[in-house]
Structure formats: structure tokens, C-alpha cells
Scaffold this motif. Structure first.
Motif, mmCIF file in Angstrom:
data_model
loop_
_atom_site.group_PDB
_atom_site.id
_atom_site.type_symbol
_atom_site.label_atom_id
_atom_site.label_comp_id
_atom_site.label_asym_id
_atom_site.label_seq_id
_atom_site.Cartn_x
_atom_site.Cartn_y
_atom_site.Cartn_z
ATOM 1 N N SER A 147 -18.864 179.432 73.796
ATOM 2 C CA SER A 147 -17.526 178.851 73.920
ATOM 3 C C SER A 147 -16.461 179.788 73.383
ATOM 4 O O SER A 147 -15.350 179.854 73.908
ATOM 5 N N LYS A 148 -16.771 180.526 72.320
ATOM 6 C CA LYS A 148 -15.819 181.489 71.777
ATOM 7 C C LYS A 148 -15.545 182.595 72.790
ATOM 8 O O LYS A 148 -14.408 183.035 72.967
ATOM 9 N N ASN A 149 -16.606 183.044 73.476
ATOM 10 C CA ASN A 149 -16.441 184.060 74.499
ATOM 11 C C ASN A 149 -15.612 183.532 75.665
ATOM 12 O O ASN A 149 -14.838 184.279 76.275
ATOM 13 N N THR A 150 -15.744 182.246 75.981
ATOM 14 C CA THR A 150 -14.955 181.644 77.051
ATOM 15 C C THR A 150 -13.476 181.680 76.716
ATOM 16 O O THR A 150 -12.642 182.006 77.561
ATOM 17 N N ALA A 151 -13.121 181.347 75.493
ATOM 18 C CA ALA A 151 -11.721 181.410 75.072
ATOM 19 C C ALA A 151 -11.185 182.830 75.184
ATOM 20 O O ALA A 151 -10.046 183.041 75.623
ATOM 21 N N SER A 152 -11.983 183.807 74.825
ATOM 22 C CA SER A 152 -11.565 185.203 74.936
ATOM 23 C C SER A 152 -11.335 185.585 76.389
ATOM 24 O O SER A 152 -10.378 186.312 76.710
ATOM 25 N N ILE B 117 -10.407 183.574 78.786
ATOM 26 C CA ILE B 117 -9.171 182.925 79.246
ATOM 27 C C ILE B 117 -7.961 183.739 78.809
ATOM 28 O O ILE B 117 -7.042 183.991 79.597
ATOM 29 N N TYR B 118 -7.952 184.161 77.549
ATOM 30 C CA TYR B 118 -6.837 184.966 77.048
ATOM 31 C C TYR B 118 -6.744 186.288 77.815
ATOM 32 O O TYR B 118 -5.641 186.742 78.166
ATOM 33 N N ALA B 119 -7.903 186.921 78.064
ATOM 34 C CA ALA B 119 -7.903 188.193 78.796
ATOM 35 C C ALA B 119 -7.385 187.994 80.222
ATOM 36 O O ALA B 119 -6.616 188.820 80.739
ATOM 37 N N PHE B 120 -7.787 186.891 80.842
ATOM 38 C CA PHE B 120 -7.332 186.595 82.205
ATOM 39 C C PHE B 120 -5.825 186.367 82.217
ATOM 40 O O PHE B 120 -5.126 186.804 83.122
ATOM 41 N N ARG C 214 -3.655 187.698 80.263
ATOM 42 C CA ARG C 214 -3.001 189.000 80.121
ATOM 43 C C ARG C 214 -2.950 189.727 81.469
ATOM 44 O O ARG C 214 -1.965 190.400 81.772
ATOM 45 N N GLN C 215 -4.005 189.583 82.275
ATOM 46 C CA GLN C 215 -4.001 190.223 83.583
ATOM 47 C C GLN C 215 -2.947 189.595 84.492
ATOM 48 O O GLN C 215 -2.267 190.297 85.257
ATOM 49 N N VAL C 216 -2.819 188.275 84.417
ATOM 50 C CA VAL C 216 -1.787 187.600 85.209
ATOM 51 C C VAL C 216 -0.396 188.042 84.753
ATOM 52 O O VAL C 216 0.514 188.235 85.572
ATOM 53 N N MET C 217 -0.228 188.230 83.451
ATOM 54 C CA MET C 217 1.060 188.699 82.932
ATOM 55 C C MET C 217 1.370 190.101 83.445
ATOM 56 O O MET C 217 2.519 190.414 83.808
ATOM 57 N N GLU C 218 0.353 190.953 83.508
ATOM 58 C CA GLU C 218 0.540 192.306 84.050
ATOM 59 C C GLU C 218 0.955 192.235 85.523
ATOM 60 O O GLU C 218 1.814 192.999 85.980
ATOM 61 N N PHE C 219 0.355 191.319 86.239
ATOM 62 C CA PHE C 219 0.701 191.116 87.643
ATOM 63 C C PHE C 219 2.164 190.672 87.770
ATOM 64 O O PHE C 219 2.919 191.168 88.614
ATOM 65 N N ARG C 220 2.586 189.751 86.901
ATOM 66 C CA ARG C 220 3.952 189.238 86.970
ATOM 67 C C ARG C 220 4.979 190.329 86.691
ATOM 68 O O ARG C 220 6.085 190.305 87.240
ATOM 69 N N ARG C 221 4.638 191.268 85.830
ATOM 70 C CA ARG C 221 5.569 192.369 85.554
ATOM 71 C C ARG C 221 5.820 193.213 86.796
ATOM 72 O O ARG C 221 6.859 193.868 86.907
ATOM 73 N N ALA C 222 4.853 193.232 87.706
ATOM 74 C CA ALA C 222 5.015 194.013 88.931
ATOM 75 C C ALA C 222 5.735 193.232 90.020
ATOM 76 O O ALA C 222 6.621 193.759 90.696
ATOM 77 N N SER C 223 5.386 191.969 90.200
ATOM 78 C CA SER C 223 5.917 191.202 91.329
ATOM 79 C C SER C 223 7.230 190.494 91.018
ATOM 80 O O SER C 223 8.108 190.404 91.880
ATOM 81 N N GLY C 224 7.378 189.985 89.797
ATOM 82 C CA GLY C 224 8.562 189.195 89.469
ATOM 83 C C GLY C 224 9.883 189.938 89.599
ATOM 84 O O GLY C 224 10.796 189.489 90.306
ATOM 85 N N LEU D 79 -1.077 180.399 89.029
ATOM 86 C CA LEU D 79 -2.183 180.901 88.220
ATOM 87 C C LEU D 79 -1.866 180.805 86.735
ATOM 88 O O LEU D 79 -2.719 180.409 85.929
ATOM 89 N N ASP D 80 -0.643 181.152 86.375
ATOM 90 C CA ASP D 80 -0.254 181.121 84.966
ATOM 91 C C ASP D 80 -0.275 179.695 84.420
ATOM 92 O O ASP D 80 -0.783 179.444 83.322
ATOM 93 N N ARG D 81 0.273 178.752 85.191
ATOM 94 C CA ARG D 81 0.260 177.353 84.738
ATOM 95 C C ARG D 81 -1.164 176.816 84.637
ATOM 96 O O ARG D 81 -1.513 176.102 83.678
ATOM 97 N N LEU D 82 -1.988 177.150 85.622
ATOM 98 C CA LEU D 82 -3.367 176.665 85.610
ATOM 99 C C LEU D 82 -4.140 177.245 84.429
ATOM 100 O O LEU D 82 -4.946 176.554 83.791
ATOM 101 N N LEU D 83 -3.895 178.513 84.111
ATOM 102 C CA LEU D 83 -4.554 179.127 82.962
ATOM 103 C C LEU D 83 -4.158 178.431 81.661
ATOM 104 O O LEU D 83 -4.999 178.207 80.788
ATOM 105 N N THR D 84 -2.879 178.090 81.542
ATOM 106 C CA THR D 84 -2.428 177.368 80.349
ATOM 107 C C THR D 84 -3.126 176.020 80.240
ATOM 108 O O THR D 84 -3.572 175.616 79.157
ATOM 109 N N ASP D 85 -3.231 175.312 81.367
ATOM 110 C CA ASP D 85 -3.908 174.011 81.359
ATOM 111 C C ASP D 85 -5.395 174.163 81.035
ATOM 112 O O ASP D 85 -5.963 173.349 80.292
#
Length: 327
Positions: free
Chosen positions: A180-185, A187-190, A192-202, A244-250
Motif C-alpha cells: 500500500s505504501k508503494n501504491t501511494a508513491s 500515485i504521487y509519481a503519476f 507529477r507526470q501529469v503536472m509535467e504534461f500540463r506544463r507543456a499543453s496548458g 486525469l488530474d482530478r481523477l488522480l486527486t480522487d
């Protein structure tokens, strides 16, 4: 270094003179031609020749050499400077990688500067050379084709991220285990990847909106509907990313809540076993005080009675906690 250099006459590729100045003068004299130069991570010295021949603005040149720019559109007196950020997704490593692509548009010329390896520029050039009717529109056609390819790349990467996110969602809602600890990690890593994507497209939304309207030099009016199509695709890609970002938060909130529920359940089990262990400890403690005048101390049935009492109370507590769902 210079990757490619050619003059496009009436939408057809022809090899231009080795001297940039002669090639540019030739293209301008013909009227229906333009020069396209492609560079990959040029040094300042390598770029000096291009800068002097095409009259590029020094601020835009500085941005093109240093890279690490956000997507933008800047209008200068003799050229248009556009920064795009292509993205690629490594499915095995679950990482989003961005590169940079700068375009200078001017009177009868296009200069593309590429940083990184994720740019689809070679494919775009090859495809455009198979479509001379598009290349006849001049430098704006190159900007449209490159923008369209990069935005389509955004949608492809967003689709891959969505597929991986569904797998992660299935893993999160599986029974909580040791990982479960690895799962949380993950999610956080994923995230960060979505955030990197947003910096390019937004940030690209505003430049694309400007290209669809009037007032942008070197982009003729017939080209604007094509940029509106790119802008629509970009809006779709950004909606993907926002979702994707909202779903990741949920998912992260649900995972943390699931872990909390599991921890509460574990604490109830521990408390129940501790309560069952406390009863025989208490009885054994009372009979271990070694007083001479204690009842049943000298009776032959005292010891078995105490053992039966302890076992009976523990059995009753076990049944009680079982019915309450603590065990």
C-alpha cells in the motif's frame, strides 16, 4: 547543427544554395517560395550565421539557444517566434518527457530549432513534402503542420496515461496489502507526470488562440481556420489532462481513506486480543498475591475453577468481539 535546408517552390522541395543569404534572396524574388532551415541544439557560434542572415531578434535568439522556455508566441518586427513543447511517454518507466521546438517565421523563411529527442519534426517535414498543396501556403503551413502534429501527440500521450491510470485505479481499490505504501508513491509519481504534461499543453492555449485571430504577421487569413482546428484539438487534450488530474486527486483521497479504514480495523483487532489477554492476567494476578486468608485458596477445586473461569471469560469475549466485527 544544421539538420536540413531546402527551398520549397510552389510546394515542391528543391535544394537551395549553400549560402543562406543567396537562398533567401532567391526565395523572396520568386514570390511563391520559402526557405526552411532545421537546426538541432545549435551552439551560439553556429546560430550566429542564421541570426545575421535572417535578422532574428536577439531576445528570441537567446531563448532559442538556452531553451527551457514555456510555450509562447512572440511577435517581432521582422519575424514571428513560437515555442512548442512536444511530449513523449515511456510506458515502461511511466514517465512523461518534454522537449522543445522553436520556430522563427518571417518573409519567405522558416527556421526551426529543436532541443531534445521527442520532436516529430522529421515526420512532419516528410509528410508535408508529400502534400505540396499545403506547402503552397508558405511558412504558415509549416507552423500549422508542426503545431497540429504536436497537439495530436498530446492526445496520444493523454490516451496512454488514461489507460495506465485505469490500471492504477484497479490496484488502489484492491484489498490493502503490504504494498500500500508503494501504491501511494505510484500515485504521487503519476501526478507529477501529469503536472509535467500540463506544463507543456496548458500554456499553449493562449498562443493558439492568437493564431486564430487577426493581427499576427506572417500568418495569412486563409490559414486561420487551420489553427482553429489545432486549437480545438488542444482544448480536447487539456480537458483530458484536467480530467486525469482530478481523477488522480480522487484516487489518492480514496486510497488514503482506505488505508485509514484498514488501520482502524487493525487497531480494533489488537484491542480485542488485548482485552482477551487482560482477563486471565487479572485473575492470575489476584490469585498470585499470596494472602493466607483468600477464599478458595486451600480448596482442592480452586485451581481448576480459576482456569475454567479464565477460559470461559476469554471464550465469551471472543464471541462478543466476533459478533461486533472486531475479529
Amino acid at each position: 547543427m544544421i539538420v536540413d535546408c531546402a527551398i520549397y517552390r510552389d510546394g515542391r522541395r528543391t535544394e537551395g544554395p549553400a549560402d543562406f543569404s543567396d537562398a533567401l534572396d532567391e526565395a523572396r524574388a520568386e514570390g511563391h517560395s520559402f526557405l526552411w532551415i532545421g537546426l538541432h541544439e545549435p551552439t551560439e557560434k553556429e546560430f550566429e550565421l542564421v541570426t545575421s542572415e535572417f535578422g532574428l531578434h536577439p531576445l528570441a535568439v537567446e531563448d532559442a539557444l538556452k531553451a527551457h522556455q514555456r510555450p509562447k508566441l512572440e511577435v517581432y518586427e521582422d519575424s514571428l517566434f513560437v515555442v512548442l513543447k512536444p511530449v513523449t511517454y515511456d510506458d515502461d518507466a511511466d514517465t512523461v518527457t518534454t522537449s522543445e521546438l522553436m520556430l522563427f517565421l518571417g518573409d519567405s523563411f522558416v527556421v526551426t530549432v529543436r532541443h531534445g529527442e521527442g520532436s516529430p519534426l522529421a515526420e512532419v517535414r516528410h509528410r508535408l513534402e508529400q502534400e505540396p498543396e499545403v506547402l503552397r501556403h508558405g511558412p504558415a503551413a509549416v507552423l500549422y503542420a508542426v503545431s497540429d502534429a504536436i497537439v495530436d501527440q498530446y492526445i496520444d500521450v493523454a490516451t496512454e496515461l488514461q489507460a495506465d491510470l485505469e490500471e492504477l485505479e484497479t490496484e488502489v481499490f484492491a484489498p490493502v496489502g503490504k504494498d500500500s505504501k508503494n501504491t501511494a508513491s505510484r500515485i504521487y509519481a503519476f501526478k507529477r507526470q501529469v503536472m509535467e504534461f500540463r506544463r507543456a499543453s496548458g500554456p499553449l492555449t493562449e498562443p493558439m488562440a492568437r493564431l486564430t485571430g487577426a493581427g499576427v504577421p506572417f500568418v495569412p487569413e486563409p490559414s486561420r481556420p487551420f489553427f482553429r482546428d489545432v486549437s480545438d484539438h488542444l482544448t480536447r487534450a487539456n480537458e483530458y489532462v484536467d480530467g486525469l488530474d482530478r481523477l488522480l486527486t480522487d484516487i489518492l483521497s480514496a486510497h488514503l481513506a482506505q488505508v485509514g479504514v484498514q488501520q482502524n480495523d487493525d487497531m480494533r483487532k489488537i484491542s480485542a486480543w488485548a482485552a482477551m489477554a487482560a482477563v486471565p492476567t487479572m485473575i492470575a494476578g489476584i490469585y498470585g498475591m499470596n494472602f493466607h486468608d483468600m477464599p478458595e485458596l486451600r480448596q482442592p477445586w480452586g485451581y481448576p475453577a480459576a482456569v475454567v473461569l479464565m477460559a470461559g471469560l476469554v471464550f465469551w469475549l471472543h464471541r462478543y468481539f466476533k459478533r461486533r466485527g472486531w475479529l
